[in-house]
Design an enzyme around this catalytic site. Structure first.
Site, PDB file in Angstrom:
ATOM      1  N   HIS A  33     -40.013  99.302 105.542  1.00 28.50           N
ATOM      2  CA  HIS A  33     -38.817  99.216 104.695  1.00 28.50           C
ATOM      3  C   HIS A  33     -38.231 100.627 104.635  1.00 28.50           C
ATOM      4  O   HIS A  33     -38.672 101.458 103.837  1.00 28.50           O
ATOM      5  CB  HIS A  33     -39.179  98.734 103.284  1.00 28.50           C
ATOM      6  CG  HIS A  33     -39.697  97.337 103.246  1.00 28.50           C
ATOM      7  ND1 HIS A  33     -38.924  96.248 103.567  1.00 28.50           N
ATOM      8  CD2 HIS A  33     -40.913  96.842 102.929  1.00 28.50           C
ATOM      9  CE1 HIS A  33     -39.628  95.145 103.437  1.00 28.50           C
ATOM     10  NE2 HIS A  33     -40.852  95.473 103.059  1.00 28.50           N
ATOM     11  N   ASP A  54     -36.694  96.461 107.605  1.00 26.79           N
ATOM     12  CA  ASP A  54     -35.282  96.512 107.198  1.00 26.79           C
ATOM     13  C   ASP A  54     -34.922  97.980 106.996  1.00 26.79           C
ATOM     14  O   ASP A  54     -35.784  98.798 106.689  1.00 26.79           O
ATOM     15  CB  ASP A  54     -34.959  95.636 105.979  1.00 26.79           C
ATOM     16  CG  ASP A  54     -35.891  95.801 104.791  1.00 26.79           C
ATOM     17  OD1 ASP A  54     -36.535  96.867 104.657  1.00 26.79           O
ATOM     18  OD2 ASP A  54     -35.976  94.865 103.980  1.00 26.79           O
ATOM     19  N   GLU A  75     -42.221  93.976 108.250  1.00 23.84           N
ATOM     20  CA  GLU A  75     -41.188  93.626 107.255  1.00 23.84           C
ATOM     21  C   GLU A  75     -39.965  94.524 107.425  1.00 23.84           C
ATOM     22  O   GLU A  75     -39.369  94.994 106.453  1.00 23.84           O
ATOM     23  CB  GLU A  75     -41.740  93.765 105.827  1.00 23.84           C
ATOM     24  CG  GLU A  75     -42.996  92.962 105.565  1.00 23.84           C
ATOM     25  CD  GLU A  75     -43.525  93.088 104.138  1.00 23.84           C
ATOM     26  OE1 GLU A  75     -42.804  93.609 103.257  1.00 23.84           O
ATOM     27  OE2 GLU A  75     -44.674  92.658 103.909  1.00 23.84           O
ATOM     28  N   ASN A 121     -51.872  95.253 105.565  1.00 23.96           N
ATOM     29  CA  ASN A 121     -50.417  95.415 105.572  1.00 23.96           C
ATOM     30  C   ASN A 121     -49.983  96.342 104.436  1.00 23.96           C
ATOM     31  O   ASN A 121     -50.444  96.184 103.292  1.00 23.96           O
ATOM     32  CB  ASN A 121     -49.791  94.016 105.364  1.00 23.96           C
ATOM     33  CG  ASN A 121     -48.301  93.959 105.612  1.00 23.96           C
ATOM     34  OD1 ASN A 121     -47.831  94.335 106.687  1.00 23.96           O
ATOM     35  ND2 ASN A 121     -47.547  93.477 104.634  1.00 23.96           N
TER      36      ASN A 121
HETATM   37  O1  G3I Z   1     -38.057  81.304  92.820  1.00 25.12           O
HETATM   38  C1  G3I Z   1     -37.797  81.920  91.583  1.00 25.12           C
HETATM   39  C2  G3I Z   1     -36.722  81.198  90.832  1.00 25.12           C
HETATM   40  O2  G3I Z   1     -37.166  79.917  90.506  1.00 25.12           O
HETATM   41  C3  G3I Z   1     -36.369  82.006  89.580  1.00 25.12           C
HETATM   42  O3  G3I Z   1     -35.314  81.388  88.915  1.00 25.12           O
HETATM   43  C4  G3I Z   1     -35.976  83.412  89.937  1.00 25.12           C
HETATM   44  C5  G3I Z   1     -35.693  84.258  88.705  1.00 25.12           C
HETATM   45  O4  G3I Z   1     -35.960  85.613  88.931  1.00 25.12           O
HETATM   46  O5  G3I Z   1     -37.043  84.004  90.625  1.00 25.12           O
HETATM   47  C6  G3I Z   1     -37.372  83.351  91.840  1.00 25.12           C
HETATM   48  O6  G3I Z   1     -38.462  84.008  92.403  1.00 25.12           O
HETATM   49  C7  G3I Z   1     -38.177  85.253  93.042  1.00 25.12           C
HETATM   50  C8  G3I Z   1     -38.666  85.172  94.469  1.00 25.12           C
HETATM   51  O7  G3I Z   1     -38.508  86.421  95.104  1.00 25.12           O
HETATM   52  C9  G3I Z   1     -37.913  84.127  95.278  1.00 25.12           C
HETATM   53  O8  G3I Z   1     -36.574  84.474  95.395  1.00 25.12           O
HETATM   54  C10 G3I Z   1     -38.890  86.346  92.296  1.00 25.12           C
HETATM   55  O9  G3I Z   1     -38.309  86.516  91.008  1.00 25.12           O
HETATM   56  C11 G3I Z   1     -38.806  87.641  93.060  1.00 25.12           C
HETATM   57  O10 G3I Z   1     -39.634  88.617  92.431  1.00 25.12           O
HETATM   58  C12 G3I Z   1     -39.278  87.437  94.467  1.00 25.12           C
HETATM   59  O11 G3I Z   1     -39.106  88.645  95.181  1.00 25.12           O
HETATM   60  C13 G3I Z   1     -39.891  88.777  96.351  1.00 25.12           C
HETATM   61  C14 G3I Z   1     -40.749  90.029  96.247  1.00 25.12           C
HETATM   62  O12 G3I Z   1     -41.482  90.185  97.453  1.00 25.12           O
HETATM   63  C15 G3I Z   1     -41.696  89.962  95.055  1.00 25.12           C
HETATM   64  O13 G3I Z   1     -42.841  90.710  95.203  1.00 25.12           O
HETATM   65  C16 G3I Z   1     -38.958  88.886  97.544  1.00 25.12           C
HETATM   66  O14 G3I Z   1     -38.275  87.630  97.732  1.00 25.12           O
HETATM   67  C17 G3I Z   1     -39.737  89.226  98.794  1.00 25.12           C
HETATM   68  O15 G3I Z   1     -38.840  89.542  99.836  1.00 25.12           O
HETATM   69  C18 G3I Z   1     -40.628  90.445  98.540  1.00 25.12           C
HETATM   70  O16 G3I Z   1     -41.365  90.688  99.697  1.00 25.12           O
HETATM   71  C19 G3I Z   1     -42.246  91.832  99.644  1.00 25.12           C
HETATM   72  C20 G3I Z   1     -43.462  91.503 100.491  1.00 25.12           C
HETATM   73  O17 G3I Z   1     -44.046  90.311 100.070  1.00 25.12           O
HETATM   74  C21 G3I Z   1     -44.462  92.647 100.460  1.00 25.12           C
HETATM   75  N1  G3I Z   1     -43.835  93.919 100.826  1.00 25.12           N
HETATM   76  C22 G3I Z   1     -42.627  94.251 100.085  1.00 25.12           C
HETATM   77  C23 G3I Z   1     -41.608  93.124 100.162  1.00 25.12           C
HETATM   78  C24 G3I Z   1     -40.318  93.514  99.476  1.00 25.12           C
HETATM   79  O18 G3I Z   1     -40.504  93.691  98.101  1.00 25.12           O
END
Ligand code: G3I
Length: 301
Positions: free
Chosen positions: A205, A236, A234, A168
């Protein structure tokens, strides 16, 4: 058909969404998700930091929440993701060499054993290629040796022979890009040498304007011709142009081995890039023009 999942099913495809465990208590969210989609990818809950927060201490609490919601509502699950430079727990970030290689293998085995026989497809390896130049991304995993990707796939096949195994990545949708060619050559090499790989996930994306390119269909066709399924994993689109969404849907529909599409969230307010309003439902859960264009494209297939 009147929903995305049912419309995609008319041609034997699925239509999925990313689901976040933290939103399963929001009935407006679950109502849309349950009605429209028949495939689920846990947005964060099956990643390495979530499933193995301490070395060899696995935690499936959040992953199981998403998995159980999906299956109780008749949906299949794409596992995401087993080997990645991102969202590694601290203990893994500090490893290198053969110790990291062993930890990667142990992680794949531990997570896949828990979900054995239950996952439609696993994103075994995520985002291993560099953004430019066509080569591998530098990472702690890459520094364990160039064979880390095929080791991950061979480990995964043995751990759960029922799951389809995917590579992926993002920015591999445009056929003219070096990164696309780098991944294409890896898949070609794997198929020629019998390294087990079943599918390639195109994250998709897209930014508004030029990022979506009409040669995406060429890319999907070219990878499929290597003998793998291709999936949009994924999706969007910044601004959610209805035309762009229709074009992407039609690209998948034009390729028999493009067997499913997943959007990366339900409503704009659920998106990792909510400021881009990139999804099919607005923050109030209303269907956007892009929703209608995707549904119409699926129904016309
Ligand atoms: O759950 C914690 C929370 O407890 C905390 O207070 C808060 C503070 O920053 O963070 C929360 O975690 C976050 C998590 O999403 C849940 O919301 C992380 O910081 C944040 O980094 C994380 O982001 C995710 C991101 O991947 C990180 O790599 C996104 O939700 C998610 O949509 C995104 O998905 C990725 C795919 O896995 C791979 N391809 C790209 C895609 C978009 O970036």
């Amino acid at each position: 058909a009147s929903t995305l999942g049912a419309a995609a099913a008319q041609s034997g495809r699925y239509f999925g969404t990313a689901i976040a465990a933290g939103r399963l208590g929001d009935s407006a969210y679950t109502t849309i998700a349950n009605r429209e989609f028949n495939m689920v990818t846990p947005e964060n809950e099956m990643k390495i930091d979530a499933t193995e927060p301490n070395r060899n201490q696995f935690n499936f609490t959040q992953g199981d929440r998403v998995y159980n919601w999906a299956v109780q509502n008749g949906k299949r699950v794409r596992g995401h993701t087993l080997a990645w430079h991102g969202q590694q727990p601290g203990w893994m970030q500090s490893l290198s060499g053969s110790d990291l290689r062993s930890a990667m293998i142990n992680h794949i085995n531990g997570v896949m054993a828990h979900y054995k026989g239950k996952i439609y497809s696993w994103d075994v390896v995520n985002e291993a290629y560099a953004d430019s130049g066509g080569g591998r991304r530098d990472s702690n995993l890459q520094r364990t040796g160039n064979d880390w990707i095929e080791v991950a796939f061979r480990t995964a096949r043995a751990a759960d022979p029922a799951a389809k195994l995917c590579y992926n990545d993002y920015n591999i949708e445009n056929w003219t890009w070096a990164k696309t060619q780098g991944v294409y050559n890896m898949v070609k090499d794997f198929k020629s040498r019998g390294v087990p790989i079943d599918c390639v996930g195109f994250q998709s994306h897209f930014n508004s304007g030029s990022a979506y390119n009409s040669n995406f269909r060429t890319t999907l066709q070219s990878f499929a011709a290597l003998g793998v399924d291709v999936q949009i994993t994924e999706l969007d689109v910044q601004g959610a142009s209805a035309t762009t969404y229709a074009n992407i849907t039609n690209d998948c529909l034009a390729v028999p081995r493009c067997n499913g599409m997943t959007v990366w969230g339900v409503r704009d307010s659920d998106s990792w890039r909510s400021g881009d309003t990139p999804l099919l439902f607005d923050g109030n859960g209303n269907k956007k023009p892009a929703y209608t264009s995707v549904l119409n494209a699926l129904n016309a297939a």
